[in-house]
Enzyme design. Structure first.
Site, mmCIF file in Angstrom:
data_model
loop_
_atom_site.group_PDB
_atom_site.id
_atom_site.type_symbol
_atom_site.label_atom_id
_atom_site.label_comp_id
_atom_site.label_asym_id
_atom_site.label_seq_id
_atom_site.Cartn_x
_atom_site.Cartn_y
_atom_site.Cartn_z
ATOM 1 C CD GLU A 1 50.539 -50.253 10.747
ATOM 2 O OE1 GLU A 1 51.082 -51.144 11.431
ATOM 3 O OE2 GLU A 1 49.790 -50.504 9.784
ATOM 4 C CB VAL B 1 48.194 -29.895 8.600
ATOM 5 C CG1 VAL B 1 47.162 -30.539 9.510
ATOM 6 C CG2 VAL B 1 49.371 -29.387 9.422
ATOM 7 N N GLY C 1 46.456 -25.040 0.338
ATOM 8 C CA GLY C 1 46.951 -26.063 -0.572
ATOM 9 C C GLY C 1 48.421 -25.863 -0.888
ATOM 10 N N GLY D 1 55.618 -31.652 2.659
ATOM 11 C CA GLY D 1 55.457 -30.467 1.825
ATOM 12 C C GLY D 1 55.581 -30.731 0.335
#
Length: 272
Positions: A78, A101, A132, A208
């Site tokens: 949000e 991402v 990953g 990250g």
């Protein structure tokens, strides 16, 4: 508070229970916690609709759509979406950039803000290894822990493949493919090479986890964030190395940002 108390309880149980008993217990606890958060958020959306807060209800609806494709958490999703919308309202130019991402849930919300409500010409730049997480380094550990995780995340965690992300962005959220740039590879290999192509940045979202990953993003891209733009750091409170990298960068560069915590482990601040 509840999350931290629960983590302390789980940490204590891990020390006394066999792994074959603790692992299913941990999985059940996490599943229940996520279900409760989602149910609470659905009630928030209903409340917004009943009280006539149409825009807030729409924000809730989009966040709920993104949850299955994200590891960020509801409050982080949000916060990210609202910042994107705020930049639109204020007509702050520049691209939206996310580094880390996973399956694309947060990226989808950035894309919704950028393309459906945004300043003309915005692009969405997305960086990920699509393999990953890398291994943590010694900079990430404090007393054998990497942060608020019950266990240190191993290499390969938080995996989202290119196909996963494309499915989320283009098939589920129907973002325009011509407006999205997907950059595959480790940040230290891709960001320094690609950064000049990105241009001005209105929103820089760093997810990250680790010290080195966060550091390379800040050192290479912070200078491209426009005045009035936002920097979002997903793991500021939840990963020791991430916080260390951010705090060092701020101190080294003599910055004095007003850091706002998002309530689930991340933070954001505005560039002056």
């Amino acid at each position: 508070m509840f999350r931290r108390v629960a983590k302390r309880i789980l940490d204590s149980l891990e020390k006394v229970l066999p792994k074959k008993v603790f692992d299913p217990l941990l999985a059940a606890a996490l599943s229940t916690y996520r279900w409760l958060l989602k149910a609470k958020y659905q009630l928030k959306m209903v409340s917004c609709r009943l009280t006539g807060r149409k825009q807030d209800a729409e924000v809730c609806a989009e966040v709920l759509r993104a949850i299955p494709y994200s590891l960020v958490g509801i409050k982080g999703l949000e916060a990210t979406y609202r910042l994107g919308l705020t930049l639109n309202d204020e007509k702050v130019g520049g691209n939206y950039v996310e580094l880390g991402v996973a399956r694309g849930g947060a990226a989808a919300l950035l894309g919704k803000a950028a393309f459906e409500h945004g300043v003309n010409g915005r692009r969405l730049w997305l960086f990920d290894s699509f393999e990953g997480l890398p291994d943590a380094t010694e900079e990430d550990y404090v007393d054998g822990k990497t942060g608020e995780h019950v266990r240190p995340l191993p290499k390969g965690s938080c995996l989202g493949t290119v196909d996963d992300v494309k499915q989320t962005l283009f098939s589920r959220f129907h973002l325009p493919e011509e407006g999205v740039e997907l950059v595959k590879g480790w940040f230290q290999d891709t960001v320094p090479v690609v950064k000049d192509k990105i241009g001005p940045i209105a929103l820089l979202r760093i997810d990250g986890d680790w010290y080195e990953s966060t550091k390379v993003c800040l050192e290479n891209l912070y200078g491209q964030v426009v005045p009035g733009g936002y920097v979002v750091v997903d793991d500021y409170e939840s990963c020791y190395g991430c916080k260390k990298a951010v705090d060092e960068f701020i101190e080294t560069n003599g910055l004095e940002p007003e850091i706002v915590l998002d309530g689930r482990g991340g933070c954001y601040f505005r560039v002056s």
